[in-house]
Design an enzyme around this catalytic site. Structure first.
Site, PDB file in Angstrom:
ATOM      1  N   TYR A  80      49.382  33.204  54.010  1.00 49.51           N
ATOM      2  CA  TYR A  80      49.203  33.547  52.144  1.00 49.51           C
ATOM      3  C   TYR A  80      47.627  32.484  51.875  1.00 49.51           C
ATOM      4  O   TYR A  80      48.160  30.575  51.547  1.00 49.51           O
ATOM      5  CB  TYR A  80      50.151  33.008  52.002  1.00 49.51           C
ATOM      6  CG  TYR A  80      50.792  33.347  50.314  1.00 49.51           C
ATOM      7  CD1 TYR A  80      50.774  34.526  50.442  1.00 49.51           C
ATOM      8  CD2 TYR A  80      51.591  32.761  49.727  1.00 49.51           C
ATOM      9  CE1 TYR A  80      51.401  35.113  49.231  1.00 49.51           C
ATOM     10  CE2 TYR A  80      51.335  32.759  48.334  1.00 49.51           C
ATOM     11  CZ  TYR A  80      51.482  34.470  47.904  1.00 49.51           C
ATOM     12  OH  TYR A  80      52.055  34.936  47.230  1.00 49.51           O
ATOM     13  N   GLN A 114      37.113  46.056  37.701  1.00 52.73           N
ATOM     14  CA  GLN A 114      37.045  45.871  39.104  1.00 52.73           C
ATOM     15  C   GLN A 114      37.754  44.529  39.254  1.00 52.73           C
ATOM     16  O   GLN A 114      37.474  44.471  40.729  1.00 52.73           O
ATOM     17  CB  GLN A 114      35.594  44.881  39.215  1.00 52.73           C
ATOM     18  CG  GLN A 114      34.254  46.078  38.172  1.00 52.73           C
ATOM     19  CD  GLN A 114      33.142  44.953  38.289  1.00 52.73           C
ATOM     20  OE1 GLN A 114      32.339  44.990  39.069  1.00 52.73           O
ATOM     21  NE2 GLN A 114      33.179  44.655  37.014  1.00 52.73           N
ATOM     22  N   HIS A 132      38.174  49.599  41.844  1.00 51.03           N
ATOM     23  CA  HIS A 132      38.002  48.190  43.165  1.00 51.03           C
ATOM     24  C   HIS A 132      39.634  48.938  43.522  1.00 51.03           C
ATOM     25  O   HIS A 132      39.996  47.602  44.240  1.00 51.03           O
ATOM     26  CB  HIS A 132      37.500  47.374  43.275  1.00 51.03           C
ATOM     27  CG  HIS A 132      36.246  46.777  43.185  1.00 51.03           C
ATOM     28  ND1 HIS A 132      35.260  46.245  42.238  1.00 51.03           N
ATOM     29  CD2 HIS A 132      35.600  47.991  42.988  1.00 51.03           C
ATOM     30  CE1 HIS A 132      34.114  46.824  42.731  1.00 51.03           C
ATOM     31  NE2 HIS A 132      34.292  47.253  42.835  1.00 51.03           N
ATOM     32  N   CYS A 140      46.900  56.830  49.317  1.00 50.31           N
ATOM     33  CA  CYS A 140      47.162  57.641  51.064  1.00 50.31           C
ATOM     34  C   CYS A 140      45.811  57.720  51.676  1.00 50.31           C
ATOM     35  O   CYS A 140      45.015  58.417  50.318  1.00 50.31           O
ATOM     36  CB  CYS A 140      47.956  58.908  50.948  1.00 50.31           C
ATOM     37  SG  CYS A 140      47.869  60.127  52.000  1.00 50.31           S
ATOM     38  N   CYS A 161      52.298  58.204  54.550  1.00 52.25           N
ATOM     39  CA  CYS A 161      52.791  58.726  53.283  1.00 52.25           C
ATOM     40  C   CYS A 161      54.175  59.627  52.750  1.00 52.25           C
ATOM     41  O   CYS A 161      53.732  61.000  54.122  1.00 52.25           O
ATOM     42  CB  CYS A 161      51.079  60.053  52.666  1.00 52.25           C
ATOM     43  SG  CYS A 161      51.782  60.659  50.886  1.00 52.25           S
ATOM     44  N   GLY A 201      33.092  39.654  31.613  1.00 53.97           N
ATOM     45  CA  GLY A 201      33.847  38.839  32.465  1.00 53.97           C
ATOM     46  C   GLY A 201      33.157  39.164  33.449  1.00 53.97           C
ATOM     47  O   GLY A 201      33.543  39.695  34.526  1.00 53.97           O
ATOM     48  N   THR A 202      32.172  40.098  33.602  1.00 52.79           N
ATOM     49  CA  THR A 202      31.598  39.990  34.954  1.00 52.79           C
ATOM     50  C   THR A 202      29.798  40.254  35.661  1.00 52.79           C
ATOM     51  O   THR A 202      29.088  39.863  34.267  1.00 52.79           O
ATOM     52  CB  THR A 202      31.434  42.332  35.132  1.00 52.79           C
ATOM     53  OG1 THR A 202      30.970  42.849  36.349  1.00 52.79           O
ATOM     54  CG2 THR A 202      31.056  43.062  33.969  1.00 52.79           C
ATOM     55  N   SER A 203      29.277  40.231  36.763  1.00 51.72           N
ATOM     56  CA  SER A 203      28.092  39.357  36.749  1.00 51.72           C
ATOM     57  C   SER A 203      27.390  40.479  37.204  1.00 51.72           C
ATOM     58  O   SER A 203      26.256  40.332  36.897  1.00 51.72           O
ATOM     59  CB  SER A 203      28.174  38.392  38.062  1.00 51.72           C
ATOM     60  OG  SER A 203      29.283  39.638  39.172  1.00 51.72           O
ATOM     61  N   ASN A 227      30.691  37.074  28.613  1.00 48.06           N
ATOM     62  CA  ASN A 227      30.083  36.513  29.527  1.00 48.06           C
ATOM     63  C   ASN A 227      29.807  34.898  29.070  1.00 48.06           C
ATOM     64  O   ASN A 227      29.539  34.959  28.297  1.00 48.06           O
ATOM     65  CB  ASN A 227      30.042  36.913  30.411  1.00 48.06           C
ATOM     66  CG  ASN A 227      29.388  36.834  31.291  1.00 48.06           C
ATOM     67  OD1 ASN A 227      29.063  35.634  32.214  1.00 48.06           O
ATOM     68  ND2 ASN A 227      29.920  37.888  32.692  1.00 48.06           N
TER      69      ASN A 227
HETATM   70  P1  NAD Z   1      31.946  37.674  39.493  1.00 48.42           P
HETATM   71  O1  NAD Z   1      32.670  36.949  40.463  1.00 48.42           O
HETATM   72  O2  NAD Z   1      30.537  38.514  40.514  1.00 48.42           O
HETATM   73  O3  NAD Z   1      31.772  36.997  38.060  1.00 48.42           O
HETATM   74  C1  NAD Z   1      32.265  36.838  37.178  1.00 48.42           C
HETATM   75  C2  NAD Z   1      31.621  36.986  35.530  1.00 48.42           C
HETATM   76  O4  NAD Z   1      32.646  35.836  34.641  1.00 48.42           O
HETATM   77  C3  NAD Z   1      30.029  35.617  35.978  1.00 48.42           C
HETATM   78  O5  NAD Z   1      28.949  36.588  34.891  1.00 48.42           O
HETATM   79  C4  NAD Z   1      30.920  34.707  34.924  1.00 48.42           C
HETATM   80  O6  NAD Z   1      30.011  33.791  34.288  1.00 48.42           O
HETATM   81  C5  NAD Z   1      32.226  35.629  33.703  1.00 48.42           C
HETATM   82  N1  NAD Z   1      32.796  34.540  34.127  1.00 48.42           N
HETATM   83  C6  NAD Z   1      34.138  33.369  33.888  1.00 48.42           C
HETATM   84  N2  NAD Z   1      34.454  32.920  33.523  1.00 48.42           N
HETATM   85  C7  NAD Z   1      34.250  34.075  32.635  1.00 48.42           C
HETATM   86  C8  NAD Z   1      35.264  34.220  30.991  1.00 48.42           C
HETATM   87  N3  NAD Z   1      36.536  32.548  30.879  1.00 48.42           N
HETATM   88  N4  NAD Z   1      35.198  34.680  29.767  1.00 48.42           N
HETATM   89  C9  NAD Z   1      34.201  35.434  30.285  1.00 48.42           C
HETATM   90  N5  NAD Z   1      33.915  35.319  31.518  1.00 48.42           N
HETATM   91  C10 NAD Z   1      33.706  35.115  32.753  1.00 48.42           C
HETATM   92  O7  NAD Z   1      33.379  38.928  38.983  1.00 48.42           O
HETATM   93  P2  NAD Z   1      33.349  40.657  39.433  1.00 48.42           P
HETATM   94  O8  NAD Z   1      31.568  40.920  38.627  1.00 48.42           O
HETATM   95  O9  NAD Z   1      34.054  41.098  38.622  1.00 48.42           O
HETATM   96  O10 NAD Z   1      33.015  40.904  40.847  1.00 48.42           O
HETATM   97  C11 NAD Z   1      33.602  40.266  41.763  1.00 48.42           C
HETATM   98  C12 NAD Z   1      33.892  41.771  42.384  1.00 48.42           C
HETATM   99  O11 NAD Z   1      35.058  39.902  43.162  1.00 48.42           O
HETATM  100  C13 NAD Z   1      35.157  42.588  41.739  1.00 48.42           C
HETATM  101  O12 NAD Z   1      34.701  43.892  42.399  1.00 48.42           O
HETATM  102  C14 NAD Z   1      36.373  42.292  42.067  1.00 48.42           C
HETATM  103  O13 NAD Z   1      37.250  43.052  42.741  1.00 48.42           O
HETATM  104  C15 NAD Z   1      36.586  41.519  42.464  1.00 48.42           C
HETATM  105  N6  NAD Z   1      37.125  40.165  42.162  1.00 48.42           N
HETATM  106  C16 NAD Z   1      38.739  40.462  41.715  1.00 48.42           C
HETATM  107  C17 NAD Z   1      39.454  38.689  40.702  1.00 48.42           C
HETATM  108  C18 NAD Z   1      40.502  39.690  39.905  1.00 48.42           C
HETATM  109  O14 NAD Z   1      40.507  40.516  40.457  1.00 48.42           O
HETATM  110  N7  NAD Z   1      41.569  39.206  38.509  1.00 48.42           N
HETATM  111  C19 NAD Z   1      38.962  38.217  40.749  1.00 48.42           C
HETATM  112  C20 NAD Z   1      37.615  37.887  41.634  1.00 48.42           C
HETATM  113  C21 NAD Z   1      36.924  38.406  42.327  1.00 48.42           C
END
Ligand code: NAD
Length: 261
Positions: A80, A114, A132, A140, A161, A201-203, A227
């Site tokens: 965990y 994602q 993802h 399955c 399944c 909120g994605t890089s 972002n």
């Molecule tokens: P990443 O970790 O690569 O990037 C996160 C982005 O979010 C950055 O650009 C950062 O500047 C921005 N950010 C941080 N806090 C923020 C806020 N409060 N508001 C707006 N923007 C903010 O994330 P990604 O691009 O999603 O890629 C990471 C991979 O990791 C994905 O494939 C995902 O599946 C996985 N992941 C998922 C989770 C989840 O399910 N919550 C958490 C971590 C990673």
């Protein structure tokens, strides 16, 4: 203009663009759930930034020996990790609820997320593609059927399944694992029909997810980025909101309400 005024102006512009768009899709990343207490992978407080990237041999192991993969994943679950704990403790935040509200009012057609954390569904969004996967489901590997992990028996490993007898695997897509075809098809469809993509909120460095807004842009869609930092897509975004998603999205909804929409 001060930074605050720049953000306010960008939010007003974003609401105006959303209001006149025909089909709005969103690509969401880990940043949206950061305010729910789930750390991102990359960025300043990212898990990988702090502790390095994990090994990526899960998909190979599952293909080679599904029983060993299930045993390893149940053992890991028993340990965990802090990351798993943060996922299980998380609640949807104001950003998730704002997206659900936008969908309910016809301002958002589809969310491509994602994230694996189930928070969109829990906030009330309905049209979601979890590209993802979802940590709380199993899939399955033969027929693609999905089920709640909590409802399947783990008395037999690997579990099978109940529809077709194929091997079940946690729905989360591992590195090297192909994205399920139905999910991918829906993402390409959204990229083809959207006239506006919200990138939240994605890089934007994980592919193919990062490609969908680029494809939409090629078809003439506008892009709005929300972002805290610059990303790989900032240069092609039409509107950039440098704010937390949990602040910016409710502010956009408020603007839409203010327009009587
Ligand atoms: P990443 O970790 O690569 O990037 C996160 C982005 O979010 C950055 O650009 C950062 O500047 C921005 N950010 C941080 N806090 C923020 C806020 N409060 N508001 C707006 N923007 C903010 O994330 P990604 O691009 O999603 O890629 C990471 C991979 O990791 C994905 O494939 C995902 O599946 C996985 N992941 C998922 C989770 C989840 O399910 N919550 C958490 C971590 C990673």
């Amino acid at each position: 203009m001060t930074a605050r005024l720049v953000v306010e102006e960008a939010i007003r512009t974003a609401a105006a663009v959303i209001a006149r768009s025909r089909h709005v899709a969103a690509l969401v990343g880990a940043g949206l759930s950061a305010e729910s207490g789930i750390p991102t992978f990359r960025g300043e407080d990212g898990v990988w930034t702090k502790f390095g990237e994990p090994t990526f041999d899960g998909w190979e192991l599952f293909n080679h020996d599904p029983k060993a993969w299930w045993e390893a994943s149940l053992e890991n679950a028993a340990q965990y990790s802090d990351f798993a704990r943060s996922l299980d403790a998380a609640m949807p935040n104001a950003g998730h609820y704002a997206l659900a509200e936008m969908e309910q009012h016809g301002h958002l057609a589809h969310v491509i997320t994602q994230n694996i954390d189930d928070l969109h569904r829990r906030a009330g969004s309905r049209h979601i593609t979890e590209i993802h996967g979802n940590r709380y489901l199993v899939r399955c590997m033969t027929c693609g059927g999905r089920d709640r992990l909590s409802t399947i028996s783990l008395a037999r490993i690997p579990p099978l399944c109940h529809e077709c007898g194929g091997y079940l695997k946690n729905d989360t897509v591992m590195f090297g694992e192909p994205i399920p075809e139905d999910a991918l098809r829906e993402c390409y469809r959204q990229a083809a029909i959207a006239d506006l993509f919200l990138v939240i909120g994605t890089s934007a460095v994980v592919y193919p997810a990062a490609d969908f807004p680029i494809m939409a842009k090629r078809h003439g869609a506008a892009l709005i980025e929300i972002n805290l930092d610059d990303t790989a897509l900032t240069d092609i975004a039409d509107v950039v909101i440098r704010a937390k998603a949990g602040d910016a999205l409710p502010a956009i909804v408020e603007q839409l309400h203010g327009r009587g929409l």
